[in-house]
Design a protein around this motif. Sequence first.
Motif, PDB file in Angstrom:
ATOM      1  N   SER A   1       0.845  -1.192   0.000  1.00 51.23           N
ATOM      2  CA  SER A   1       0.000   0.000   0.000  1.00 51.23           C
ATOM      3  C   SER A   1       0.878   1.239   0.000  1.00 51.23           C
ATOM      4  O   SER A   1       1.847   1.328   0.758  1.00 51.23           O
ATOM      5  N   ALA A   2       0.523   2.205  -0.823  1.00 51.97           N
ATOM      6  CA  ALA A   2       1.271   3.468  -0.854  1.00 51.97           C
ATOM      7  C   ALA A   2       1.151   4.198   0.479  1.00 51.97           C
ATOM      8  O   ALA A   2       2.120   4.754   0.988  1.00 51.97           O
ATOM      9  N   ASN A   3      -0.034   4.189   1.044  1.00 50.62           N
ATOM     10  CA  ASN A   3      -0.269   4.842   2.330  1.00 50.62           C
ATOM     11  C   ASN A   3      -1.600   4.357   2.881  1.00 50.62           C
ATOM     12  O   ASN A   3      -2.647   4.919   2.556  1.00 50.62           O
ATOM     13  N   PRO A   4      -1.583   3.319   3.728  1.00 52.90           N
ATOM     14  CA  PRO A   4      -2.850   2.754   4.201  1.00 52.90           C
ATOM     15  C   PRO A   4      -3.646   3.680   5.117  1.00 52.90           C
ATOM     16  O   PRO A   4      -4.800   3.400   5.409  1.00 52.90           O
TER      17      PRO A   4
ATOM     18  N   ARG B   1      18.317   6.277  -6.963  1.00 54.43           N
ATOM     19  CA  ARG B   1      17.766   6.937  -8.139  1.00 54.43           C
ATOM     20  C   ARG B   1      16.343   6.487  -8.457  1.00 54.43           C
ATOM     21  O   ARG B   1      15.690   7.089  -9.302  1.00 54.43           O
ATOM     22  N   ILE B   2      15.879   5.424  -7.799  1.00 52.78           N
ATOM     23  CA  ILE B   2      14.482   4.988  -7.958  1.00 52.78           C
ATOM     24  C   ILE B   2      13.728   5.541  -6.751  1.00 52.78           C
ATOM     25  O   ILE B   2      13.957   5.110  -5.620  1.00 52.78           O
ATOM     26  N   VAL B   3      12.844   6.503  -6.989  1.00 54.58           N
ATOM     27  CA  VAL B   3      12.160   7.162  -5.876  1.00 54.58           C
ATOM     28  C   VAL B   3      10.751   6.619  -5.641  1.00 54.58           C
ATOM     29  O   VAL B   3      10.135   6.953  -4.629  1.00 54.58           O
ATOM     30  N   GLN B   4      10.247   5.820  -6.564  1.00 52.90           N
ATOM     31  CA  GLN B   4       8.903   5.251  -6.403  1.00 52.90           C
ATOM     32  C   GLN B   4       9.005   4.122  -5.381  1.00 52.90           C
ATOM     33  O   GLN B   4       9.495   3.039  -5.668  1.00 52.90           O
ATOM     34  N   SER B   5       8.527   4.379  -4.165  1.00 59.11           N
ATOM     35  CA  SER B   5       8.740   3.445  -3.050  1.00 59.11           C
ATOM     36  C   SER B   5       8.091   2.083  -3.274  1.00 59.11           C
ATOM     37  O   SER B   5       8.652   1.057  -2.886  1.00 59.11           O
ATOM     38  N   MET B   6       6.930   2.039  -3.901  1.00 53.32           N
ATOM     39  CA  MET B   6       6.284   0.749  -4.132  1.00 53.32           C
ATOM     40  C   MET B   6       7.046  -0.060  -5.173  1.00 53.32           C
ATOM     41  O   MET B   6       7.053  -1.282  -5.121  1.00 53.32           O
ATOM     42  N   HIS B   7       7.707   0.608  -6.095  1.00 56.75           N
ATOM     43  CA  HIS B   7       8.525  -0.103  -7.072  1.00 56.75           C
ATOM     44  C   HIS B   7       9.785  -0.643  -6.407  1.00 56.75           C
ATOM     45  O   HIS B   7      10.230  -1.751  -6.723  1.00 56.75           O
ATOM     46  N   LEU B   8      10.339   0.103  -5.450  1.00 54.43           N
ATOM     47  CA  LEU B   8      11.473  -0.422  -4.681  1.00 54.43           C
ATOM     48  C   LEU B   8      11.060  -1.644  -3.871  1.00 54.43           C
ATOM     49  O   LEU B   8      11.824  -2.604  -3.753  1.00 54.43           O
ATOM     50  N   THR B   9       9.869  -1.609  -3.332  1.00 54.38           N
ATOM     51  CA  THR B   9       9.351  -2.769  -2.609  1.00 54.38           C
ATOM     52  C   THR B   9       9.251  -3.970  -3.539  1.00 54.38           C
ATOM     53  O   THR B   9       9.625  -5.092  -3.181  1.00 54.38           O
ATOM     54  N   THR B  10       8.783  -3.750  -4.757  1.00 51.82           N
ATOM     55  CA  THR B  10       8.687  -4.826  -5.750  1.00 51.82           C
ATOM     56  C   THR B  10      10.070  -5.353  -6.096  1.00 51.82           C
ATOM     57  O   THR B  10      10.259  -6.571  -6.201  1.00 51.82           O
ATOM     58  N   VAL B  11      11.046  -4.457  -6.265  1.00 51.18           N
ATOM     59  CA  VAL B  11      12.426  -4.884  -6.530  1.00 51.18           C
ATOM     60  C   VAL B  11      12.908  -5.784  -5.399  1.00 51.18           C
ATOM     61  O   VAL B  11      13.475  -6.861  -5.644  1.00 51.18           O
TER      62      VAL B  11
END
Length: 188
Positions: free
Chosen positions: A114-117, A164-174
Amino acid sequence: MEEKLKWTKLSSEYLFKEQWFTVRKDSCERADGKIIEPYYVFEFPEWATALALTEDNKVLIVKQYRHALGEVCIELPGGCVDSTDETNEDAIRRELLEETGYTFESVHYLGRTSANPSTNSNLMHMFIALGGRKTDIQQLDENEQIIVEEISLDELMELVDEKRIVQSMHLTTVFYALRYLDKIQFVK
């Protein structure tokens, strides 16, 4: 015990309602009787994203301008789960094809985040896609401009290390994808 933490929604009023963004104002009651109002909730569609690996183990990243930040961001491919998608896997396969032109031999579910529950009602579903082949051209939405690049897993880790990757949910996926690939492990 956890049931005592849940709130009861007493009323709800929509303040703004569109396809991609809806805001509502709720009145809630905690288990101890305290009334919480107003409580604002942002409703978005469900999202799906994937760490996508080609047949030769290259990671597909996308670059696109993100107006809210005013920056071109490095991200993983993905997007909204549409009403025409039967499953979240169908959604990510469609998004991968639309954004990158690649199809994948297999797609594995990694979980949800979740981006922000506290304010957002939706979830993002995380996947790893394996065995990607370029089979089509991009089929972008009217407002999308996306550059697709193939990078190595080492280059992906450099992007992470350099923050350099600032999208936190994408970092979580990584993170979950690297765990799936046994590229990182927890120390016991």
